[in-house]
Each structure stands twice: as structure tokens, then as C-alpha cells.
Design a protein around this motif. Structure first.
Motif, PDB file in Angstrom:
ATOM      1  N   THR A  53       0.815  -1.211   0.000  1.00  0.00           N
ATOM      2  CA  THR A  53       0.000   0.000   0.000  1.00  0.00           C
ATOM      3  C   THR A  53       0.850   1.263   0.000  1.00  0.00           C
ATOM      4  OG1 THR A  53      -1.693  -1.237   1.224  1.00  0.00           O
ATOM      5  CG2 THR A  53      -1.880   1.155   1.213  1.00  0.00           C
ATOM      6  N   THR A  82      -6.866   4.455   4.364  1.00  0.00           N
ATOM      7  CA  THR A  82      -6.710   3.063   3.927  1.00  0.00           C
ATOM      8  C   THR A  82      -7.310   2.116   4.951  1.00  0.00           C
ATOM      9  OG1 THR A  82      -5.105   1.401   3.170  1.00  0.00           O
ATOM     10  CG2 THR A  82      -4.420   2.825   4.995  1.00  0.00           C
ATOM     11  N   THR A  84      -6.253  -1.103   4.251  1.00  0.00           N
ATOM     12  CA  THR A  84      -5.290  -2.166   3.941  1.00  0.00           C
ATOM     13  C   THR A  84      -3.873  -1.634   4.126  1.00  0.00           C
ATOM     14  OG1 THR A  84      -5.316  -1.585   1.572  1.00  0.00           O
ATOM     15  CG2 THR A  84      -6.862  -3.283   2.310  1.00  0.00           C
ATOM     16  N   SER A 111      -8.839   5.571   8.936  1.00  0.00           N
ATOM     17  CA  SER A 111      -9.632   4.405   8.566  1.00  0.00           C
ATOM     18  C   SER A 111     -11.107   4.781   8.549  1.00  0.00           C
ATOM     19  CB  SER A 111      -9.389   3.259   9.553  1.00  0.00           C
ATOM     20  OG  SER A 111     -10.209   2.159   9.246  1.00  0.00           O
ATOM     21  N   CYS A 114     -14.367   2.733   2.657  1.00  0.00           N
ATOM     22  CA  CYS A 114     -14.501   3.277   1.300  1.00  0.00           C
ATOM     23  C   CYS A 114     -14.845   4.755   1.289  1.00  0.00           C
ATOM     24  CB  CYS A 114     -15.541   2.480   0.527  1.00  0.00           C
ATOM     25  SG  CYS A 114     -15.177   0.714   0.457  1.00  0.00           S
ATOM     26  N   GLU A 142      -5.125   1.495  -1.474  1.00  0.00           N
ATOM     27  CA  GLU A 142      -5.609   0.196  -1.023  1.00  0.00           C
ATOM     28  C   GLU A 142      -4.971  -0.946  -1.807  1.00  0.00           C
ATOM     29  OE1 GLU A 142      -7.411   0.202   1.560  1.00  0.00           O
ATOM     30  OE2 GLU A 142      -8.840   1.879   1.527  1.00  0.00           O
ATOM     31  N   ASN A 144      -6.412  -4.157  -1.694  1.00  0.00           N
ATOM     32  CA  ASN A 144      -7.510  -4.999  -1.220  1.00  0.00           C
ATOM     33  C   ASN A 144      -7.238  -6.477  -1.432  1.00  0.00           C
ATOM     34  OD1 ASN A 144      -9.550  -2.966  -0.387  1.00  0.00           O
ATOM     35  ND2 ASN A 144      -9.426  -2.349  -2.528  1.00  0.00           N
ATOM     36  N   ASP A 161      -6.875  -3.150  -6.624  1.00  0.00           N
ATOM     37  CA  ASP A 161      -5.902  -2.346  -5.897  1.00  0.00           C
ATOM     38  C   ASP A 161      -5.610  -1.053  -6.645  1.00  0.00           C
ATOM     39  OD1 ASP A 161      -5.832  -4.641  -4.356  1.00  0.00           O
ATOM     40  OD2 ASP A 161      -3.943  -5.358  -5.228  1.00  0.00           O
ATOM     41  N   SER A 286     -12.004   0.477  -3.011  1.00  0.00           N
ATOM     42  CA  SER A 286     -12.274   0.998  -1.677  1.00  0.00           C
ATOM     43  C   SER A 286     -12.072   2.514  -1.659  1.00  0.00           C
ATOM     44  CB  SER A 286     -11.389   0.281  -0.655  1.00  0.00           C
ATOM     45  OG  SER A 286     -11.755   0.601   0.665  1.00  0.00           O
TER      46      SER A 286
END
Length: 323
Positions: A53, A82, A84, A111, A114, A142, A144, A161, A286
Motif C-alpha cells: 500500500t 486506507t 489495507t 480508517s 470506502c 488500497e 484490497n 488495488d 475501496s
């Protein structure tokens, strides 16, 4: 004198590896026809070979510096949104700070799933309006793919991603203000969407080792939330800002699912031509989806644009901007 916030540069990045629906169909019970019919997604990008990431976010950070002409040592703050991250600690934003040499900045992760990019913009705006910070990066990044259970076809087929981001700068000219209005909300519900749950101990034993859960979502509940609750937030914000939906040049929604975007467009009685989207090419990235779609539309912006996103929390946020 008042300080305002101007968006001066946008950037985006996706990994090289493209994964199409047919490839996913070789490892799980699905098909290109089913995925496209239900989601509109054809392909997505996956980070491979140790690309993480922070690497995606760093690519965007370099783009923002190049496009704006701002040097890294003039950056005051880096926010990475993020779900992730590279790790629980240090923050992915701190790794980006080191990678670009932003020695005078401070950095932290956010955090909001999305909805991260809308929450990140709204947060950065407050730092700038305080008068203490001049140059702020908001990057949504991300990977993901590293959090997916590839035996769960209800989730794994959706995600890709990527990273996108904005450079926000202070201005004393009210006419240059980019962030016009915002509405951020959460509904505390940890069951509809969750990822990376860390299991607590059941006993003290030498065999204990940290374990996390893969991404999970209840697709039906997400769809209902996104197509019923979220449009009402969008309408409320527009009424507060005294803007009619028809006055919007663009509406950039979370790139979760093309069918959701189509439903939101119908709810607002707007044509799909006003809804830039990348989900068919990039999948659900995301928090990065709105940022990347905005990066693609940014050079063409001449009127007000509504950003709206929704995700785990449940978190949902709408931000009205102009260039």
C-alpha cells in the motif's frame, strides 16, 4: 484574514498486473457473464511481488509534487486513508513521508473504509483553515487483494488495488476555495462490512500468534444502504449548500459497483454522463475509487462536483467541491 483550501493537483496509480473475470473464474465458482451482469466489473489490478500500500501511495505522492511544483520539504501534513495498511504500525503515511523526503511534515493514517477520501479531504481542510498548515496531501491507497478470501466469491470478485490523491494548499482568496460543503456520518454497525479483525487470546500459551480475518461484506445490506440512505445524505447536503442536482457538473460516487452508481443516478434524476466511473476497469478500489475517478475528471472540471462515498463503519460522506 481567513484561510481557504484549494485543490491544486490530483494523481492516481494502479499496479501493472491486470486480472480479468475469466482468470477469477478459474479459481472460484463464477463467470465473466455473472460478474459483469451484477457489478459491471470487467477487470481489476492486483499488486504483486512485494508491492504494498505504501508503494502505491508513494507513486501518487511523487505525481502530486511533480504536477504542483511543490518540493517535498514544504509538505506540512500527509494523510493516507486506507483499510489495507502495510501494518498496524507504523502508519502507512509515515512510510510515504520517508519515501518522498517530506522531512517537515507529520503524517497519519485514517480508517473510514470506502468513505476514506471524503473524510480525508474534510479533515485536511480543517488543518489548512486553522492557518498553521499550507500544503497537505490526502492519498487514498488500497491493496484490497491481500485481504481477500478467494474462496468467497461474494466479495473477491469486486475488489482491485489502486491509489489516488490530492494536494490541498492554503489560499487567502475566497474565490479559490475548493471545498464548498460537507456532510460526514457514521452508523455504528460492525457486522455489515468488516476486515482484519484481530482475534483476542483464549488462553496464555506458547502457541499464541496474532491472527486476522479476511474481508467480509453483506452485499445485500450494502446495496440497500448505498441506494437508499446515501442518496438522502447527498440531497441534504445539496439543499444546505443551495445547489440543485442539475447544477452539478459531475457526481463522483464510491466505485463499489456500477449498478449502485446507476441507482444513485436514477434517484437524483441525473444522467449517467454526469457520473465519471472507473469501476468496470479497476474494480472496487475501496477509498481510492473516488480519488482516482476525480483525478481522471479533474482537468475537465468547470463546475461544482459532488463526491460521495460509503463503506465499513458504516461510514458515509459527501463533499461538494469546485476546481
Amino acid at each position: 484574514m481567513s484561510t481557504y483550501t484549494k485543490i491544486t493537483a490530483m494523481g492516481q496509480y494502479v499496479p501493472e498486473r491486470v486480472v480479468d473475470n475469466d482468470e477469477l473464474a478459474t479459481i472460484m465458482d463464477t463467470s465473466d457473464e455473472w460478474i459483469q451482469a451484477h457489478t459491471g466489473i470487467k477487470t481489476r489490478h492486483f499488486a504483486m511481488d512485494q508491492e504494498n500500500t505504501s508503494d502505491l501511495a508513494t507513486q501518487v505522492a511523487h505525481q502530486l509534487l511533480t504536477k504542483s511544483g511543490v518540493v517535498a520539504t514544504d509538505i506540512d501534513l500527509i494523510i493516507v486513508t486506507t483499510i489495507t495498511p502495510d501494518a498496524l504500525t507504523p502508519a502507512t503515511a509515515c512510510i510515504v513521508q520517508a519515501n518522498i523526503g517530506a522531512d517537515n511534515a507529520f503524517a497519519f493514517d485514517m480508517s473510514a473504509a470506502c468513505a476514506g477520501f471524503t473524510f480525508g479531504l474534510a479533515t485536511a481542510d480543517k488543518f489548512i483553515r486553522s492557518g498553521q498548515y499550507q500544503n497537505v496531501m490526502v492519498i487514498s491507497a488500497e491493496v484490497n487483494s491481500k485481504m481477500m478470501d478467494f474462496q468467497d466469491r461474494t466479495a473477491a470478485v469486486f475488489f482491485g488495488d489502486g491509489a489516488g490523491g490530492a494536494l490541498l494548499q492554503a489560499t487567502e482568496n475566497a474565490n479559490e476555495n475548493s471545498l464548498l460543503a460537507e456532510k460526514l456520518q457514521t452508523q455504528g454497525n460492525a457486522e455489515v462490512i468488516h476486515s482484519g479483525r484481530v482475534r483476542p487470546l483464549t488462553k496464555v500459551a506458547a502457541s499464541n500468534y496474532p491472527q486476522t480475518d479476511a474481508f467480509y461484506q453483506n452485499g445485500r445490506e450494502v446495496f440497500q444502504f448505498a441506494t437508499n440512505v446515501v442518496p438522502e445524505q447527498m440531497k441534504t447536503l445539496l439543499r444546505t449548500a443551495n445547489v440543485q442536482p442539475s447544477e452539478l457538473q459531475y457526481v463522483i460516487c464510491h466505485q463499489a459497483n456500477l449498478r449502485i452508481i446507476e441507482k444513485i443516478a436514477a434517484n437524483l434524476a441525473l444522467p449517467m454522463t454526469k457520473f465519471p466511473h472507473n469501476v468496470e476497469r479497476l474494480g472496487n478500489t475501496s477509498s481510492a475509487g473516488v480519488a482516482m475517478a476525480l483525478a481522471e475528471a479533474f482537468d475537465h472540471m468547470t463546475g461544482p462536483t459532488l463526491l460521495t462515498a460509503f463503506g465499513g463503519g458504516l461510514a458515509y460522506g459527501s463533499v461538494l467541491i469546485k476546481k
